[in-house]
Design an enzyme around this catalytic site. Structure first.
Site, PDB file in Angstrom:
ATOM      1  N   SER A 189      23.895 -27.539  -5.216  1.00 62.12           N
ATOM      2  CA  SER A 189      25.048 -27.055  -5.973  1.00 62.12           C
ATOM      3  C   SER A 189      24.578 -25.986  -6.948  1.00 62.12           C
ATOM      4  O   SER A 189      23.390 -25.874  -7.243  1.00 62.12           O
ATOM      5  CB  SER A 189      25.732 -28.202  -6.718  1.00 62.12           C
ATOM      6  N   CYS A 190      25.542 -25.220  -7.439  1.00 60.88           N
ATOM      7  CA  CYS A 190      25.270 -24.197  -8.457  1.00 60.88           C
ATOM      8  C   CYS A 190      26.514 -24.126  -9.324  1.00 60.88           C
ATOM      9  O   CYS A 190      27.093 -25.156  -9.639  1.00 60.88           O
ATOM     10  CB  CYS A 190      24.902 -22.864  -7.809  1.00 60.88           C
ATOM     11  N   ARG A 191      26.962 -22.958  -9.674  1.00 55.73           N
ATOM     12  CA  ARG A 191      28.182 -22.842 -10.476  1.00 55.73           C
ATOM     13  C   ARG A 191      29.414 -22.685  -9.587  1.00 55.73           C
ATOM     14  O   ARG A 191      30.406 -23.369  -9.763  1.00 55.73           O
ATOM     15  CB  ARG A 191      28.069 -21.659 -11.445  1.00 55.73           C
TER      16      ARG A 191
END
Length: 170
Positions: A132-134
């Site tokens: 995941s990231c933003r």
């Protein structure tokens, strides 16, 4: 002899498909060329199946699936944002390995070095990893990187932190 030489000259036009060898006795070229097909180019490692990884598909997971992975502790959630971005918050149980460090961390670090740096055991190539990231873009890159390094069960949480934060508030 001329006929044989002419056929082989035509083959030499497609040199990229053949390895050409010089053999004496062509009157036109002063050498005779023989052609043998080259081996096909190797496929990139990330698209090749191995006995340990029969399927190399990169899959996208949903919010509900990530919640399930967290609840049953069946996957390592890897947040690839930079450390300063974590002030907004993070998905519970996730470990932060910034995208710029990911390849080095998965490929080069020993188990002990990985644990010392990230506070978790280094994942094995068969472990389930959710990136995941933003917003999901870096997570997709991380998923491709891990797959290229031989990790079989990699998942991209496309909604990433933005979706997680929004849906967790409800």
């Amino acid at each position: 002899m001329w006929r044989n030489c002419n056929k082989l000259i035509l083959l030499s036009v497609r040199w990229n498909l053949y390895d050409l060898k010089k053999v004496p006795e062509c009157l036109l070229l002063k050498t005779q060329r023989t052609a043998s097909p080259r081996a096909p180019p190797a496929q990139p490692y990330s698209s090749m199946a191995t006995p340990a990884c029969p399927e190399r598909a990169v899959r996208v997971v949903t919010y509900e699936q990530v919640r399930g992975f967290i609840e049953d502790k069946s996957a390592l959630i890897v947040d690839v944002r930079n450390p300063e971005e974590l002030r907004e918050g993070a998905i519970p149980t996730s470990v932060n390995v910034p995208l710029g460090e990911l390849e080095h961390a998965l490929r080069d670090l020993t188990d002990e070095q990985f644990r010392a740096r990230y506070g978790r055991a280094k994942p094995r190539p068969t472990d389930k990893l959710v990136f995941s990231c933003r917003l999901g873009g870096r997570a997709a890159q991380a998923t491709q990187t891990a797959a290229a390094l031989g990790y079989c069960n990699v998942f991209n949480y496309k909604g990433s932190w933005t979706e997680w934060a929004e849906r967790s508030r409800k």
